[in-house]
Design a protein around this motif. Sequence first.
Motif, PDB file in Angstrom:
ATOM      1  N   ASN A   1      -7.781 -14.373  10.350  1.00 25.13           N
ATOM      2  CA  ASN A   1      -6.735 -14.219   9.816  1.00 25.13           C
ATOM      3  C   ASN A   1      -5.416 -13.486   9.813  1.00 25.13           C
ATOM      4  N   LEU A   2      -4.714 -13.449  10.465  1.00 22.57           N
ATOM      5  CA  LEU A   2      -4.818 -11.797  10.931  1.00 22.57           C
ATOM      6  C   LEU A   2      -2.487 -11.494   9.293  1.00 22.57           C
ATOM      7  N   GLU A   3      -2.982 -12.636   8.465  1.00 27.53           N
ATOM      8  CA  GLU A   3      -2.128 -12.343   7.091  1.00 27.53           C
ATOM      9  C   GLU A   3      -2.215 -12.887   5.868  1.00 27.53           C
ATOM     10  N   GLU A   4      -3.636 -12.175   5.643  1.00 25.61           N
ATOM     11  CA  GLU A   4      -3.818 -11.862   4.371  1.00 25.61           C
ATOM     12  C   GLU A   4      -3.848 -10.882   3.932  1.00 25.61           C
ATOM     13  N   GLN A   5      -3.005 -10.224   2.465  1.00 24.31           N
ATOM     14  CA  GLN A   5      -2.416  -9.962   2.017  1.00 24.31           C
ATOM     15  C   GLN A   5      -3.618  -9.225   0.708  1.00 24.31           C
ATOM     16  N   PRO A   6      -3.132  -7.082   0.474  1.00 22.18           N
ATOM     17  CA  PRO A   6      -4.242  -6.674  -0.603  1.00 22.18           C
ATOM     18  C   PRO A   6      -3.198  -7.112  -1.313  1.00 22.18           C
ATOM     19  N   LYS A   7      -4.054  -6.222  -2.323  1.00 20.45           N
ATOM     20  CA  LYS A   7      -3.278  -6.615  -4.077  1.00 20.45           C
ATOM     21  C   LYS A   7      -2.267  -5.613  -3.992  1.00 20.45           C
ATOM     22  N   GLY A   8      -2.404  -4.344  -3.421  1.00 25.28           N
ATOM     23  CA  GLY A   8      -1.708  -3.426  -3.536  1.00 25.28           C
ATOM     24  C   GLY A   8      -1.798  -2.543  -4.929  1.00 25.28           C
TER      25      GLY A   8
ATOM     26  N   GLY B   1     -12.255  -4.648  -0.104  1.00 27.52           N
ATOM     27  CA  GLY B   1     -10.830  -4.622  -1.344  1.00 27.52           C
ATOM     28  C   GLY B   1      -9.905  -4.839  -0.388  1.00 27.52           C
ATOM     29  N   LEU B   2      -9.534  -4.061   0.353  1.00 29.13           N
ATOM     30  CA  LEU B   2      -8.017  -4.236   0.775  1.00 29.13           C
ATOM     31  C   LEU B   2      -8.231  -5.222   1.322  1.00 29.13           C
ATOM     32  N   ASN B   3      -9.109  -6.061   1.767  1.00 32.27           N
ATOM     33  CA  ASN B   3      -8.685  -6.992   2.893  1.00 32.27           C
ATOM     34  C   ASN B   3      -8.347  -7.273   3.605  1.00 32.27           C
ATOM     35  N   SER B   4      -9.479  -5.581   4.926  1.00 31.86           N
ATOM     36  CA  SER B   4      -8.945  -5.388   5.782  1.00 31.86           C
ATOM     37  C   SER B   4      -9.539  -5.847   6.943  1.00 31.86           C
ATOM     38  N   ILE B   5      -9.079  -6.048   8.176  1.00 34.25           N
ATOM     39  CA  ILE B   5     -10.011  -6.255   9.270  1.00 34.25           C
ATOM     40  C   ILE B   5     -10.420  -4.923   9.494  1.00 34.25           C
ATOM     41  N   TYR B   6     -11.897  -4.799   9.951  1.00 34.58           N
ATOM     42  CA  TYR B   6     -12.418  -3.691   9.991  1.00 34.58           C
ATOM     43  C   TYR B   6     -12.860  -2.832  11.042  1.00 34.58           C
ATOM     44  N   ILE B   7     -12.351  -1.756  11.658  1.00 39.10           N
ATOM     45  CA  ILE B   7     -12.779  -0.865  12.803  1.00 39.10           C
ATOM     46  C   ILE B   7     -13.886  -0.192  12.797  1.00 39.10           C
TER      47      ILE B   7
ATOM     48  N   LEU C   1       1.317  -0.946  -0.065  1.00 37.31           N
ATOM     49  CA  LEU C   1       0.122   0.260  -0.054  1.00 37.31           C
ATOM     50  C   LEU C   1       0.972   1.290   0.024  1.00 37.31           C
ATOM     51  N   THR C   2       2.532   1.001   0.128  1.00 36.69           N
ATOM     52  CA  THR C   2       2.953   2.162   0.403  1.00 36.69           C
ATOM     53  C   THR C   2       3.996   1.854  -0.756  1.00 36.69           C
ATOM     54  N   GLY C   3       4.692   0.971  -1.387  1.00 38.49           N
ATOM     55  CA  GLY C   3       5.827   1.046  -2.182  1.00 38.49           C
ATOM     56  C   GLY C   3       6.681   1.139  -2.236  1.00 38.49           C
ATOM     57  N   GLN C   4       7.083   0.982   0.048  1.00 39.14           N
ATOM     58  CA  GLN C   4       8.202   1.632   0.715  1.00 39.14           C
ATOM     59  C   GLN C   4       9.317   0.250   0.818  1.00 39.14           C
ATOM     60  N   SER C   5      10.383   0.047   0.848  1.00 39.25           N
ATOM     61  CA  SER C   5      10.864  -1.251   0.622  1.00 39.25           C
ATOM     62  C   SER C   5      10.700  -1.536   3.135  1.00 39.25           C
ATOM     63  N   THR C   6      10.845  -2.696   2.848  1.00 34.38           N
ATOM     64  CA  THR C   6      10.976  -3.432   4.234  1.00 34.38           C
ATOM     65  C   THR C   6      11.770  -4.665   4.131  1.00 34.38           C
ATOM     66  N   GLU C   7      12.761  -4.539   4.633  1.00 31.24           N
ATOM     67  CA  GLU C   7      13.623  -5.922   4.986  1.00 31.24           C
ATOM     68  C   GLU C   7      13.372  -7.373   4.954  1.00 31.24           C
ATOM     69  N   GLY C   8      11.968  -7.650   5.084  1.00 33.54           N
ATOM     70  CA  GLY C   8      11.478  -9.208   5.700  1.00 33.54           C
ATOM     71  C   GLY C   8      10.651  -9.420   4.227  1.00 33.54           C
ATOM     72  N   GLU C   9       9.640 -10.739   4.294  1.00 35.27           N
ATOM     73  CA  GLU C   9       8.513 -10.769   3.876  1.00 35.27           C
ATOM     74  C   GLU C   9       7.248  -9.970   4.076  1.00 35.27           C
ATOM     75  N   VAL C  10       6.286  -9.603   4.081  1.00 36.55           N
ATOM     76  CA  VAL C  10       5.300  -8.698   4.028  1.00 36.55           C
ATOM     77  C   VAL C  10       3.900 -10.027   4.528  1.00 36.55           C
ATOM     78  N   ASN C  11       3.355  -9.838   6.175  1.00 38.56           N
ATOM     79  CA  ASN C  11       2.521 -10.971   5.664  1.00 38.56           C
ATOM     80  C   ASN C  11       1.665 -10.585   6.902  1.00 38.56           C
ATOM     81  N   LYS C  12       1.720  -9.333   6.850  1.00 40.93           N
ATOM     82  CA  LYS C  12       0.360  -8.663   7.943  1.00 40.93           C
ATOM     83  C   LYS C  12      -0.505  -8.182   6.882  1.00 40.93           C
ATOM     84  N   ARG C  13      -1.780  -8.855   7.812  1.00 44.55           N
ATOM     85  CA  ARG C  13      -3.280  -8.087   7.265  1.00 44.55           C
ATOM     86  C   ARG C  13      -3.236  -6.498   8.085  1.00 44.55           C
ATOM     87  N   PRO C  14      -4.451  -6.140   6.373  1.00 44.88           N
ATOM     88  CA  PRO C  14      -4.048  -4.734   6.618  1.00 44.88           C
ATOM     89  C   PRO C  14      -5.459  -4.281   8.003  1.00 44.88           C
TER      90      PRO C  14
END
Length: 340
Positions: free
Chosen positions: A188-195, A123-129, A47-60
């Motif tokens: 599920n806390l590891e689902e990803q959005p398409k981005g 659409g962003l595969n989020s948990i909604y609050i 969702l930001t295109g910014q780099s990170t050290e490891g694989e992203v596996n966190k649900r939005p």
Amino acid sequence: MKLKTISCILAASLLIVGCSKDKEPEEDKPVHKKVEVKEETKYTYPLTGQSTEGEVNKRPVAVMINNHPKARPQSGLQKADIVYEMLAEGDVTRFLAVYQSEEPERVGPVRSARDYFIELAKGLNSIYICHGYSPDAKQLLDAGYIDNLNGLFYDGTLFKRDNSRKAPHNSYITFANIEKGAEEQSFNLEEQPKGFAFLSEKEEKSLEGEAATNVTVKYGSHSFDVMYKYDEGKMQYTRYSDGVQTVDKDTDEPVLLSNIIILEAPHKIIDSQGRRDIDFSAGGNAYLLQEGKWNTIQWQFNNNVITFVKDGKEAKLVPGKTWVNVVPDKPGLESNVTFQ
């Protein structure tokens, strides 16, 4: 006979010695090993295109945030990867703040759900609050359309009231409690959005467009009009509501944005309370602001995700945080947006 035998032995010995001098000892031979160079894997947040050290596996996580003047300044907006700002009742706007790359300690004030915000969160595969709901939103949540945590059922437990403010402008939730509630509900806390698609460093340097250093977005009431100012030093936009800069209530950190999209969509009042329906089905026109420049683009709605299009291709964003302002198509972008 003995002399002949000795001569033969000596000859054979000399031959062996000579051969051994011509032949390089096995242990002295240089050893050429093939070295495999592994390409460095680059991970980025979708969702930001910014780099990170490891694989992203966190649900939005997508949070409904109150934008009433009594709810300002809000908590946690500066950490959101993308924020959608849309009208609720009257001329009052509300935010859907989506988090993945960063998490604030707490977020709020949390406000009630509307169905068109739920669609974007889905659409962003989020948990909604949220904290409460409209009738249409209640139908979606009761049907299990999206994983959600609602303050109506967790008031005083997962959701806490800030005594410095009055209801309904004082409901907050921490990300620790969001994770706690999600685990209790077995989400599920590891689902990803398409981005989204993002510009490379080379593409970013060649950005073109009309000047957009000061931009105003009108929502019908001065209290909810938005202004963006471009900071050339930071190469980002700052945001203002009713002339006051948007900063974090708890830390005073400003909201800093790499992309601003202002799009028009059909709005319709649907009940006596002034609740709205916003139609995303047809797509439409939009402005894209990046690095002090603006361009006209189009937007589409695919699989509950607003996607951005320029010249028939997906419009690329500058890596960083994004804010999306949705305005009514009547009177339209030209009347609702002013560039300076």
